[in-house]
Structure formats: structure tokens, C-alpha cells
Design a protein around this motif. Structure first.
Motif, short mmCIF file in Angstrom:
data_model
loop_
_atom_site.label_atom_id
_atom_site.label_comp_id
_atom_site.label_asym_id
_atom_site.label_seq_id
_atom_site.Cartn_x
_atom_site.Cartn_y
_atom_site.Cartn_z
N TRP A 1 5.59 17.21 -17.38
CA TRP A 1 6.65 16.10 -17.00
C TRP A 1 6.29 14.84 -18.47
O TRP A 1 5.32 14.69 -18.50
N VAL A 2 7.37 14.06 -18.29
CA VAL A 2 7.19 12.95 -19.32
C VAL A 2 7.88 11.58 -18.23
O VAL A 2 8.62 12.12 -17.39
N THR A 3 7.52 10.57 -18.97
CA THR A 3 7.84 9.35 -17.85
C THR A 3 9.28 9.29 -17.57
O THR A 3 9.81 8.76 -16.52
N GLU A 4 10.28 9.80 -18.34
CA GLU A 4 11.89 9.45 -18.14
C GLU A 4 12.03 10.14 -16.95
O GLU A 4 13.11 10.09 -16.36
N GLN A 5 11.20 11.36 -16.60
CA GLN A 5 11.63 12.25 -15.52
C GLN A 5 10.90 11.77 -14.33
O GLN A 5 11.16 12.06 -13.19
N PHE A 6 10.02 10.70 -14.25
CA PHE A 6 9.21 10.58 -13.20
C PHE A 6 9.83 10.10 -11.68
O PHE A 6 9.55 10.48 -10.67
N VAL A 7 11.12 9.39 -12.03
CA VAL A 7 11.87 8.86 -10.86
C VAL A 7 12.35 9.91 -9.99
O VAL A 7 12.67 9.79 -8.67
N GLY A 8 12.54 11.05 -10.37
CA GLY A 8 12.92 12.14 -9.91
C GLY A 8 12.14 12.60 -8.64
O GLY A 8 12.49 13.17 -7.58
N TRP A 9 10.79 12.10 -8.79
CA TRP A 9 9.85 12.69 -7.72
C TRP A 9 9.32 11.49 -6.98
O TRP A 9 8.88 11.68 -5.86
N LEU A 10 9.87 10.30 -7.33
CA LEU A 10 9.51 9.01 -6.46
C LEU A 10 10.37 9.09 -4.97
O LEU A 10 11.66 9.11 -4.95
N CYS B 1 0.83 -1.21 -0.13
CA CYS B 1 0.05 -0.14 -0.02
C CYS B 1 0.92 1.21 0.13
O CYS B 1 0.47 2.28 -0.67
N PHE B 2 1.99 1.27 0.90
CA PHE B 2 2.76 2.47 0.85
C PHE B 2 3.35 2.78 -0.67
O PHE B 2 3.75 3.84 -1.09
N GLY B 3 3.93 1.54 -1.23
CA GLY B 3 4.54 1.74 -2.55
C GLY B 3 3.77 2.25 -3.46
O GLY B 3 3.98 2.98 -4.25
N VAL B 4 2.22 1.69 -3.46
CA VAL B 4 1.20 2.33 -4.34
C VAL B 4 0.92 3.68 -4.07
O VAL B 4 1.09 4.57 -5.08
N TRP B 5 1.03 4.01 -2.90
CA TRP B 5 0.57 5.51 -2.46
C TRP B 5 1.84 6.53 -2.90
O TRP B 5 1.86 7.50 -3.34
N ARG B 6 3.13 6.15 -2.52
CA ARG B 6 4.19 6.72 -2.79
C ARG B 6 4.31 7.12 -4.30
O ARG B 6 4.66 8.19 -4.84
N HIS B 7 3.97 6.00 -5.28
CA HIS B 7 4.29 6.23 -6.70
C HIS B 7 3.22 7.27 -7.05
O HIS B 7 3.32 8.12 -7.79
N GLY B 8 1.92 7.21 -6.53
CA GLY B 8 0.89 8.26 -7.03
C GLY B 8 1.10 9.66 -6.50
O GLY B 8 0.85 10.52 -7.10
N HIS B 9 1.87 9.75 -5.23
CA HIS B 9 2.33 10.90 -4.66
C HIS B 9 3.37 11.46 -5.56
O HIS B 9 3.39 12.92 -5.77
N ALA B 10 4.14 10.69 -6.28
CA ALA B 10 5.21 11.15 -6.97
C ALA B 10 4.60 11.79 -8.36
O ALA B 10 5.14 13.05 -8.52
N GLY B 11 3.47 11.19 -8.53
CA GLY B 11 2.68 11.95 -9.81
C GLY B 11 2.28 13.01 -9.51
O GLY B 11 1.94 14.14 -10.40
N ASP B 12 1.63 13.20 -8.23
CA ASP B 12 0.96 14.40 -7.86
C ASP B 12 1.99 15.75 -7.65
O ASP B 12 1.72 16.62 -8.04
N LEU B 13 3.17 15.22 -7.14
CA LEU B 13 4.42 16.18 -6.91
C LEU B 13 4.69 16.55 -8.63
O LEU B 13 4.97 17.92 -8.79
N ALA B 14 4.96 15.61 -9.57
CA ALA B 14 5.25 15.97 -10.61
C ALA B 14 4.26 16.98 -11.43
O ALA B 14 4.75 17.74 -12.26
N LYS B 15 2.95 16.77 -11.34
CA LYS B 15 1.93 17.60 -11.91
C LYS B 15 2.34 18.90 -11.49
O LYS B 15 1.85 19.89 -12.37
N ILE B 16 2.33 19.08 -9.97
CA ILE B 16 2.55 20.58 -9.59
C ILE B 16 3.85 21.23 -9.91
O ILE B 16 3.72 22.22 -10.29
N GLU B 17 4.87 20.53 -9.89
CA GLU B 17 6.08 21.11 -10.17
C GLU B 17 6.66 21.31 -11.75
O GLU B 17 7.24 22.22 -12.06
N ASN B 18 6.02 20.46 -12.60
CA ASN B 18 6.18 20.28 -14.05
C ASN B 18 5.18 19.73 -14.50
O ASN B 18 5.05 18.60 -15.03
N PRO B 19 4.19 20.60 -15.02
CA PRO B 19 2.92 19.85 -15.64
C PRO B 19 3.08 19.24 -16.74
O PRO B 19 2.29 18.28 -17.40
#
Length: 233
Positions: free
Chosen positions: A224-233, A204-222
């Protein structure tokens, strides 16, 4: 489809579990090895031996090619039945899994609605109309495994007990490759003995953290592309 394996490895590294080894075919060894730094890269060969001290396995990312060797499919099936540790199966490899059970060790599958529909022989609309029942059916079919049914408000559970509903994430995460990162991240978490003791909470934590990274990415860089995603994970 070597890009999926690379994204998966990068997701696994973000879990900070230690050594990650990517097993890939001879044809894709060079493109994989040239794009990862910390993970080890090995060519798949027959007979196959897991790296020493392997504590978890992720199988599936990059396996969508039509020319995947039959022996590789058999290997995934054997590991699913016999590997004495957690195993996460994603993407095309889910279609190779043996049915039945129950299984002796932690197993996790991570289908999106389209994959769930294919695994259950149903329409996507049927899956989406009753996602909880689809999760239960998938878990029952594959040995009471844990199911991460992706999509809006991802569900986590098995054929019995509580089903958790994830609160993080957004529609920008529908980009190809984010699921490969999730599979790797979950595998990296489950490779750690302490986190294996709280299996459900860890998933559950892993799924939440992954989604949270997507939320951060949307805020900081609307944009964003997949290659950048791990930077927010």
C-alpha cells in the motif's frame, strides 16, 4: 506542499464530524481544490477570518515551503493563544509556536522523533533513549499541551499525569503523509463537542485507530501507499 493539506483533509473527513474547510494559498488553491471533493477550499488572505462555527483547527500540513508568508506564521501563533477550541499543530508549524503557558484551551502537537529533537534542541538519539522525558519536556515548553510523540509505540500525554502507550501500527506507516492524515483525523474527532468531553480518551482513540488502519493495510495490501491509507481508517 499541497499534497499534505489534501491528505490532512481526507483524514479529517474520516472522523465524520461534518464540514471540513481547507485554507490554502492562492498558488496552491487549484491543485488542492481539484483533488478534494467534500471539503470546502478557501484562499488564505489578510485579514483572515475563520469559517463560521469553526469547532477545531489543524495547522501545519503543507507548511514546509521556504516562502511561507510571515503573516501566516503570525496567524498560527495567534490562533494557538486565542482560539477557543481544540487546535492540532503538526509538521513545520510546530516550530512557530510560542512557548510558555498554561493554555486555556485544548492544544495538541504531533511530532515525530526528528521534529521533537529540533523543538528541544537535542539529538534524535536523545529523544529515542528517553521518549517519556521528551514528551514531558515538549508539553512543558508549549503550555502543558497534549503531545503525541510518534514512532514505534506512540506516546500520548502531557507534562503531568499518565502517559499512554499506543499498541497499534507498524513500520510500513513510516511513509510520508501518514502523519498528515493523523493530524487531520485527530482534528476531525476533536471538532465534535461530545468527543471534546473525553479529550484524553479521544486523542488516544484517534492514535490507536490510525495505527490500526496501518495494521489492516499491511495485511490486506502489503504494498500500500499513503494515498490509499484513508480507505482503512
Amino acid at each position: 506542499y499541497h499534497g499534505a493539506a489534501i491528505l490532512c483533509a481526507r483524514g479529517a473527513m474520516r472522523a465524520q464530524q461534518g464540514l471540513v474547510t481547507v485554507i490554502t494559498t492562492t498558488e496552491t488553491y487549484l491543485p488542492v481544490a481539484s483533488q478534494v471533493q467534500a471539503p470546502m477550499v478557501r484562499e488564505w488572505e489578510v485579514p483572515f477570518e475563520l469559517p463560521e462555527k469553526t469547532s477545531a483547527i489543524v495547522a501545519g500540513p503543507g507548511f514546509a515551503a521556504k516562502n511561507i508568508p510571515a503573516a501566516l506564521k503570525t496567524l498560527v501563533q495567534e490562533l494557538w493563544n486565542t482560539f477557543p477550541g481544540p487546535m492540532v499543530v503538526d509538521a513545520s508549524a510546530m516550530e512557530w509556536l510560542p512557548t510558555g503557558g498554561p493554555l486555556s484551551w485544548p492544544r495538541v502537537i504531533t511530532p515525530h522523533p526528528g521534529e521533537a529533537a529540533r523543538l528541544l534542541g537535542k539529538a534524535i538519539s536523545e529523544i529515542q533513549s528517553d521518549r517519556a522525558s521528551a514528551l514531558r519536556a515538549l508539553s512543558s515548553k508549549y503550555g502543558n499541551c497534549w503531545v503525541v510523540l510518534k514512532g514505534h509505540q506512540t506516546l500520548i500525554g502531557r507534562n503531568e499525569g499518565l502517559i499512554s502507550v499506543n499498541s497499534s501500527g507498524n513500520a510500513t506507516m513510516s511513509q510520508g503523509g501518514t502523519g498528515d492524515i493523523l493530524a487531520g483525523y485527530l482534528g476531525g474527532l476533536l471538532a465534535q463537542p461530545e468527543l471534546q468531553k473525553t479529550l484524553e480518551k479521544t486523542i488516544c482513540f484517534g492514535v490507536w485507530r490510525h495505527g490500526h488502519a496501518g495494521d489492516l493495510a499491511k495485511i490486506e495490501n502489503p504494498g500500500w501507499v499513503t494515498e490509499q491509507f484513508v480507505g482503512w481508517l
